[in-house]
Design a protein around this motif. Structure first.
Motif, mmCIF file in Angstrom:
data_model
loop_
_atom_site.group_PDB
_atom_site.id
_atom_site.type_symbol
_atom_site.label_atom_id
_atom_site.label_comp_id
_atom_site.label_asym_id
_atom_site.label_seq_id
_atom_site.Cartn_x
_atom_site.Cartn_y
_atom_site.Cartn_z
ATOM 1 N N ILE A 278 0.705 -1.052 0.197
ATOM 2 C CA ILE A 278 -0.205 -0.029 -0.080
ATOM 3 C C ILE A 278 0.801 1.292 0.074
ATOM 4 N N GLN A 279 2.037 1.062 0.604
ATOM 5 C CA GLN A 279 2.846 2.410 0.775
ATOM 6 C C GLN A 279 3.546 2.717 -0.678
ATOM 7 N N PHE A 280 3.447 1.825 -1.712
ATOM 8 C CA PHE A 280 3.980 1.841 -3.062
ATOM 9 C C PHE A 280 3.533 3.456 -3.507
ATOM 10 N N VAL A 281 2.238 3.509 -3.888
ATOM 11 C CA VAL A 281 1.846 4.872 -4.376
ATOM 12 C C VAL A 281 2.191 5.851 -3.540
ATOM 13 N N PHE A 282 2.107 5.754 -2.315
ATOM 14 C CA PHE A 282 2.424 7.021 -1.481
ATOM 15 C C PHE A 282 3.918 7.412 -1.582
#
Length: 479
Positions: A278-282
């Motif tokens: 989930i941290q990828f796009v952030f």
């Protein structure tokens, strides 16, 4: 007592929602930022490639093809029961009863399953800013209670809340897209994301299409709001096409630039090295715009899931309401609130169910993302795929029996529904056969969970067959 009161039901609040409001309601259920930040990285990992981009495009085309016949039939069958109403009119009472309970199961599973994502992302957000760890279930239970209050009141209140949240979601991703275009991508623009060659095998491609389809669930729900729409014969088709195109273009364009920003050749290895995908796009937001955007996206990710929960709750409450009025559920559910004209009893029932299921998973100590979300939400995905497949058959049957309603419209009433049925049939096959891959469930559960859909269908079919009053109001509707 409730049966007596049902006869004085004031109905849903007519003329409340315009095309823009309905579009926002259904796009909220799609949860655009949730899918971009939460589902996209997982889909790339499971498929080992970037074919999710053309999969989004092909799913948009498939849903648009489906929408042509869907809107055409809905224009002649105005009823907020949506899928089960159309299936009943086209394929008969028994199949319609099966579809009604499957739809109720599917939307309940989606709303409750998304609670398994909401709790953990709230826990992570609070811990990031305060260092305090709050149990995930506290947020999931609190959100369910708050949503119950919002849905109990007027539907246009929910629409206003959803509208603000969805516009903010689109805005932050648009800022990221523009900054990626402005700053450029590593090695220059690459056409690889537009090709299915990024997928190493047919089985992986099938799973990717199921992921892509799941990101469109909720778009089909425009007709649920037909009785509350302003000028429904114009508003519902407009909202349906607008929602499909808006979310399809958003997914396709944004995914291309996010994949380009990460690097098409290295994106899979990058995701494999991130503990939390989930941290990828952030992280990309932080790289191309700055920490302020990454922080804002984290906050809006939480509100995106909340918007999704609220939208699906509204769907479920209306299904309870109409199934109560049409004899498949207890009659006391088929009554709206005297003041708010909301399906408040359906809201109460759905809230109780959600609180109970969340509590069971919490007490059992199960991981909310890997169980409550992965297991339950994917039952919803398969349910909706199968319902859309049955709607395609219902459209063909309905217009075969009523050719005068859309004369000389073979493409709209037969060919396009047949094409859509073929597409949904393929996606359903991959979803059911690859349920263990989609959810990470062990063998017995991978069979038991999708089997709930069959159980729901049997219950609905038996209920419709054995109750002479089932669908009585629906049968009385003029075509």
């Amino acid at each position: 007592m409730f049966n007596e009161q049902t006869s004085t039901d004031r109905g849903l609040r007519a003329g409340t929602l315009g095309a823009a409001a309905i579009t926002l309601m259904v796009v909220s259920a799609v949860a655009p930022l949730t899918n971009m930040a939460g589902v996209l990285p997982v889909a790339i990992l499971f498929g080992n490639g970037t074919a999710i981009v053309p999969a989004f495009m092909l799913m948009m085309i498939l849903v648009l093809i489906f929408s042509v016949g869907y809107v055409a039939m809905a224009r002649h069958v105005q009823n907020a029961g949506a899928f089960y109403t159309l299936i009943t009119k086209g394929l008969g009472k028994t199949v319609g009863g099966a579809a009604a309970v499957v739809a109720l199961l599917g939307y309940n599973c989606m709303q409750i399953g998304m609670s398994g994502m909401f709790g953990p992302v709230c826990t992570d957000l609070v811990k990031t800013f305060t260092g305090v760890t709050v149990p995930w279930w506290a947020f999931s239970l609190g959100a369910s209670a708050l949503i119950g209050v919002l849905a109990y009141r007027r539907v246009d209140l929910s629409a206003k809340v959803l509208g603000l949240l969805v516009l903010a979601e689109f805005a932050v991703v648009l800022v990221l897209d523009l900054m990626i275009v402005y700053k450029g991508v590593p090695g220059g623009f690459d056409l690889a994301p537009l090709s299915l060659s990024g997928m190493p095998s047919a089985s992986a491609l099938g799973v990717t299409f199921v992921f892509a389809f799941g990101c469109y669930i909720g778009i089909e729900a425009t007709t649920i709001y037909s009785e509350e729409a302003k000028d429904p014969k114009r508003t519902i088709p407009l909202a349906t096409y607008a929602a499909v195109v808006l979310i399809g273009v958003f997914y396709s364009v944004s995914t291309i630039w996010i994949v380009e920003a990460a690097g098409t050749a290295t994106i899979v290895s990058q995701l494999q090295n991130i503990a939390d995908p989930i941290q990828f796009v952030f992280n990309i937001g932080n790289q191309y715009v700055g920490n302020w955007l990454a922080v804002l996206m984290r906050v809006l990710f939480v509100t995106s899931v909340f918007a999704c929960l609220l939208a699906f709750h509204n769907h479920v409450a209306r299904y309870f309401y109409f199934l109560g009025k049409e004899g498949l559920m207890p009659a006391w559910l088929g009554r709206t609130h005297d003041t708010y004209q909301s399906p408040h009893r359906g809201t109460i029932v759905q809230t109780i169910i959600a609180l109970a299921v969340i509590s069971i998973f919490a007490i059992s100590g199960l991981d909310p993302l890997l169980t409550l979300f992965a297991w339950v939400a994917n039952v919803a995905v398969i349910s909706i795929i199968l319902l859309m497949l049955m709607v395609c058959f219902a459209i063909i049957a309905f217009f075969s029996k009523n050719p005068d309603l859309e004369p000389n419209q073979l493409i709209k009433t037969k060919i396009m529904p047949a094409i859509a049925a073929t597409g949904f049939g393929i996606v359903a096959y991959f979803g059911i056969s690859g349920f263990d891959i989609l959810t990470g469930t062990p063998g017995p559960l991978a069979i038991a969970l999708p089997s709930l859909i069959l159980v729901a269908a049997v219950i609905g079919a038996v209920r419709a067959t054995t109750r002479p009053d089932a669908f009585a109001r629906l049968s009385a509707d003029q075509i």
